[in-house]
Design an enzyme around this catalytic site. Structure first.
Site, short mmCIF file in Angstrom:
data_model
loop_
_atom_site.label_atom_id
_atom_site.label_comp_id
_atom_site.label_asym_id
_atom_site.label_seq_id
_atom_site.Cartn_x
_atom_site.Cartn_y
_atom_site.Cartn_z
N THR A 49 0.82 -1.20 0.00
CA THR A 49 0.00 0.00 0.00
C THR A 49 0.86 1.25 0.00
OG1 THR A 49 -1.64 1.28 1.24
CG2 THR A 49 -0.16 -0.12 2.52
N ASN A 76 0.44 6.39 -10.99
CA ASN A 76 -0.98 6.30 -11.32
C ASN A 76 -1.87 5.93 -10.13
OD1 ASN A 76 -3.33 5.88 -13.18
ND2 ASN A 76 -3.04 3.76 -12.55
N HIS A 77 -1.28 5.52 -9.01
CA HIS A 77 -2.09 5.04 -7.90
C HIS A 77 -2.90 6.19 -7.26
CE1 HIS A 77 1.89 6.21 -6.40
NE2 HIS A 77 1.25 6.63 -5.33
N SER A 127 -5.67 14.86 -13.19
CA SER A 127 -7.09 15.02 -13.47
C SER A 127 -7.42 16.47 -13.74
CB SER A 127 -7.90 14.52 -12.26
OG SER A 127 -9.24 14.90 -12.34
N TYR A 140 -9.87 14.99 -2.94
CA TYR A 140 -9.21 14.47 -4.13
C TYR A 140 -8.62 15.60 -4.97
CZ TYR A 140 -8.95 12.35 -8.83
OH TYR A 140 -8.53 11.93 -10.07
N ALA A 142 -7.71 18.56 -4.04
CA ALA A 142 -6.57 19.18 -3.36
C ALA A 142 -5.28 18.42 -3.66
CB ALA A 142 -6.82 19.21 -1.86
N ILE A 175 -13.20 9.12 -16.61
CA ILE A 175 -12.74 7.88 -17.23
C ILE A 175 -13.43 6.69 -16.56
CG2 ILE A 175 -10.72 6.52 -17.90
CD1 ILE A 175 -10.69 9.36 -18.99
N ASP A 176 -13.70 5.69 -17.36
CA ASP A 176 -14.28 4.44 -16.86
C ASP A 176 -13.17 3.63 -16.19
OD1 ASP A 176 -15.46 2.04 -16.37
OD2 ASP A 176 -15.74 1.48 -18.47
N GLU A 199 -14.14 2.39 -7.05
CA GLU A 199 -15.07 2.12 -8.15
C GLU A 199 -16.47 2.63 -7.81
OE1 GLU A 199 -13.42 -0.70 -6.70
OE2 GLU A 199 -11.69 -0.23 -7.96
#
Length: 276
Positions: A49, A76-77, A127, A140, A142, A175-176, A199
């Site tokens: 993690t 990307n995490h 993003s 998110y 921030a 994005i999906d 998800e």
């Protein structure tokens, strides 16, 4: 794993040596197996993690040991967050900063000697929420603004020091990344406060956004194209990311309005009800 999984598959088709990481070992084993089937020169994983920045450093050391170097670091995490009005939980913001921001800094710092040697690339998956303030994603957003500031400043320092390591900041729209359900006009028109896992937050967003998510496999390929071309910033999809940002400096209030108009929002208190 979403976009990261698709990036791994595209790299595998190119015959790359791949090292991936995520929390779930069983899932990682399946992805590694699939990468080898698709033609990867080698594929390995490290499970753990990113809540602990020491693990981020461990992943990079594993790349040094198992691969002997590094040509591309893809960050990307993302930590799980909620989709809803900010609830005042400062501890959640702190934890999300550790996962979405500080672990990126830790991995970059550890990987930089190898990337300098290979004159490689850093790919930062971010993003639109890191360029424009979006409602219902305060913690998110921030963390994504923090990424923009850190890596944009680092790029400047690389230029001053003649360090030939590219930094590509990927500005993504909706994005999906999981298995979101399409917007349903019959559902209540208010943002559900839906929490982990990630998800479910995507599903929540799909309920109130007036657009369908873009496919993650196509998004992953565009990210790799941008990295290969050593682009400063990548916008996907362009029409829903880069074009709205052109309004940011000349018509900020209009941009704010357009952002809010993407959502099925509840009527403000006291507003007249539409006739039946």
């Amino acid at each position: 794993m979403g976009i990261g999984e698709q990036i791994a598959y595209h790299l595998a088709r190119m015959g790359s040596h791949i090292l991936i990481t995520a929390r779930t070992e069983a899932r990682l084993q399946n992805v590694v197996r699939r990468c080898l089937e698709l033609g990867a020169a080698s594929a390995r994983f490290v499970s753990g993690t990113m809540e602990d920045t020491a693990f981020a450093q461990h992943v990079v050391r594993e790349a040094q040991t198992s691969l002997g170097g590094l040509d591309m670091l893809i960050l990307n995490h993302v930590g799980a967050s909620y989709f809803g009005f900010f609830d005042g939980d400062v501890e959640h913001v702190r934890k999300l900063l550790e996962i979405n921001f500080l672990s990126y800094v830790a991995m970059t710092t550890s990987a930089l000697p190898m990337l300098k040697e290979s004159e490689g690339s850093i790919v930062v998956v971010s993003s639109m929420a890191g360029k424009v303030g979006f409602p219902f994603t305060v913690p998110y957003s921030a963390t994504k603004f923090a990424l923009d500031g850190f890596f944009s400043s680092l790029r400047q320092e690389f230029a001053i020091q003649n360090i030939n390591v590219s930094i590509t900041l990927c500005i993504l729209g909706f994005i999906d990344t999981g298995s979101p359900i399409p917007p349903n006009p019959l559902t209540p028109r208010c943002p559900p406060a839906l929490t982990r896992p990630a998800e479910r937050a995507v599903r929540a967003a799909a309920e109130v956004l007036r657009e369908r998510p873009a496919p993650r496999d196509e998004c992953a390929l565009e990210i790799l194209k941008g990295a290969a071309l050593r682009r400063r910033e990548l916008y996907y999809r362009y029409s829903s990311t880069r074009l709205p940002l052109l309004l940011r400096d000349c018509a900020a209030e209009l941009l704010d309005y357009l952002v809010r108009s993407r959502y099925r929002l509840p009527a403000p208190p006291g507003a007249p009800r539409p006739p039946h």
